[in-house]
Enzyme design. Structure first.
Site, PDB file in Angstrom:
ATOM      1  N   TYR A  93     -82.458  42.860 -34.434  1.00  0.00           N
ATOM      2  CA  TYR A  93     -81.216  43.514 -34.864  1.00  0.00           C
ATOM      3  C   TYR A  93     -81.225  45.033 -34.795  1.00  0.00           C
ATOM      4  O   TYR A  93     -80.162  45.647 -34.828  1.00  0.00           O
ATOM      5  CB  TYR A  93     -80.850  43.074 -36.291  1.00  0.00           C
ATOM      6  CG  TYR A  93     -80.322  41.668 -36.311  1.00  0.00           C
ATOM      7  CD1 TYR A  93     -78.968  41.414 -36.153  1.00  0.00           C
ATOM      8  CD2 TYR A  93     -81.185  40.582 -36.428  1.00  0.00           C
ATOM      9  CE1 TYR A  93     -78.479  40.118 -36.132  1.00  0.00           C
ATOM     10  CE2 TYR A  93     -80.711  39.281 -36.403  1.00  0.00           C
ATOM     11  CZ  TYR A  93     -79.354  39.061 -36.257  1.00  0.00           C
ATOM     12  OH  TYR A  93     -78.879  37.775 -36.218  1.00  0.00           O
ATOM     13  N   GLY A 140     -81.131  48.279 -33.013  1.00  0.00           N
ATOM     14  CA  GLY A 140     -80.830  48.756 -31.668  1.00  0.00           C
ATOM     15  C   GLY A 140     -79.722  47.930 -31.064  1.00  0.00           C
ATOM     16  O   GLY A 140     -78.630  47.861 -31.608  1.00  0.00           O
ATOM     17  N   GLY A 199     -77.364  44.784 -29.761  1.00  0.00           N
ATOM     18  CA  GLY A 199     -76.688  43.783 -30.586  1.00  0.00           C
ATOM     19  C   GLY A 199     -77.637  42.762 -31.170  1.00  0.00           C
ATOM     20  O   GLY A 199     -78.661  42.444 -30.577  1.00  0.00           O
ATOM     21  N   HIS A 204     -77.035  46.241 -41.727  1.00  0.00           N
ATOM     22  CA  HIS A 204     -76.346  47.413 -41.180  1.00  0.00           C
ATOM     23  C   HIS A 204     -75.330  46.992 -40.121  1.00  0.00           C
ATOM     24  O   HIS A 204     -74.192  47.480 -40.110  1.00  0.00           O
ATOM     25  CB  HIS A 204     -77.375  48.389 -40.601  1.00  0.00           C
ATOM     26  CG  HIS A 204     -76.796  49.682 -40.148  1.00  0.00           C
ATOM     27  ND1 HIS A 204     -76.665  50.011 -38.817  1.00  0.00           N
ATOM     28  CD2 HIS A 204     -76.307  50.751 -40.846  1.00  0.00           C
ATOM     29  CE1 HIS A 204     -76.136  51.219 -38.722  1.00  0.00           C
ATOM     30  NE2 HIS A 204     -75.911  51.687 -39.935  1.00  0.00           N
ATOM     31  N   ASP A 205     -75.720  46.080 -39.240  1.00  0.00           N
ATOM     32  CA  ASP A 205     -74.790  45.574 -38.222  1.00  0.00           C
ATOM     33  C   ASP A 205     -73.567  44.942 -38.887  1.00  0.00           C
ATOM     34  O   ASP A 205     -72.429  45.173 -38.465  1.00  0.00           O
ATOM     35  CB  ASP A 205     -75.466  44.537 -37.326  1.00  0.00           C
ATOM     36  CG  ASP A 205     -76.469  45.135 -36.354  1.00  0.00           C
ATOM     37  OD1 ASP A 205     -76.613  46.375 -36.303  1.00  0.00           O
ATOM     38  OD2 ASP A 205     -77.122  44.351 -35.633  1.00  0.00           O
ATOM     39  N   ASP A 230     -74.805  53.551 -43.457  1.00  0.00           N
ATOM     40  CA  ASP A 230     -75.978  54.264 -42.953  1.00  0.00           C
ATOM     41  C   ASP A 230     -76.958  54.603 -44.074  1.00  0.00           C
ATOM     42  O   ASP A 230     -78.176  54.478 -43.903  1.00  0.00           O
ATOM     43  CB  ASP A 230     -75.548  55.532 -42.213  1.00  0.00           C
ATOM     44  CG  ASP A 230     -74.821  55.240 -40.905  1.00  0.00           C
ATOM     45  OD1 ASP A 230     -74.776  54.065 -40.483  1.00  0.00           O
ATOM     46  OD2 ASP A 230     -74.297  56.187 -40.295  1.00  0.00           O
TER      47      ASP A 230
END
Length: 118
Positions: A27, A29, A31, A47-48, A92
């Site tokens: 995960y 970097g 997709g 985070h994604d 973030d």
């Protein structure tokens, strides 16, 4: 935005270059897909998902500017951010703090994505 996220990572994990987090696990970097390989990879999965939620609010997380402060390894998002700025800053900030608390396993950097992330 991604530049600010890079700087947040440097704030909480100054001992490791930010790019070490750009190609880690399933995960961090590119997709995400499959099962996270460890706690650090789970930070990236969260985070994604956070960026996806911000996108559904009409925000552009990769490009949204926001204000924040870094002081002695502690991050705070500024109160004057726009709705999107606040959402992305929080995504973030949570991820950068999560990175600081997770173990970095060198073997999970630049893994065989096709084989390990199904």
């Amino acid at each position: 935005n991604l530049y600010q996220f890079k700087n947040m990572i440097h704030c909480t994990v100054p001992s490791r270059p930010w790019w070490h987090f750009a190609d880690y696990g399933c995960y961090c970097g590119r997709g995400g897909k499959g099962t996270p390989v460890d706690d650090l990879d789970r930070c990236c999965q969260v985070h994604d998902n956070c960026y996806e939620k911000a996108g559904k609010m009409g925000c552009w997380p990769y490009f949204t500017l926001y204000k924040y402060k870094c002081s002695q390894g502690k991050l705070t998002c500024s109160g004057g951010n726009s709705k999107c700025g606040a959402a992305v800053c929080n995504c973030d900030l949570v991820a950068a703090n999560c990175f600081a608390g997770a173990r970095y396993i060198d073997a999970n950097y630049n893994i065989n994505f096709k084989k390990r992330c199904q």
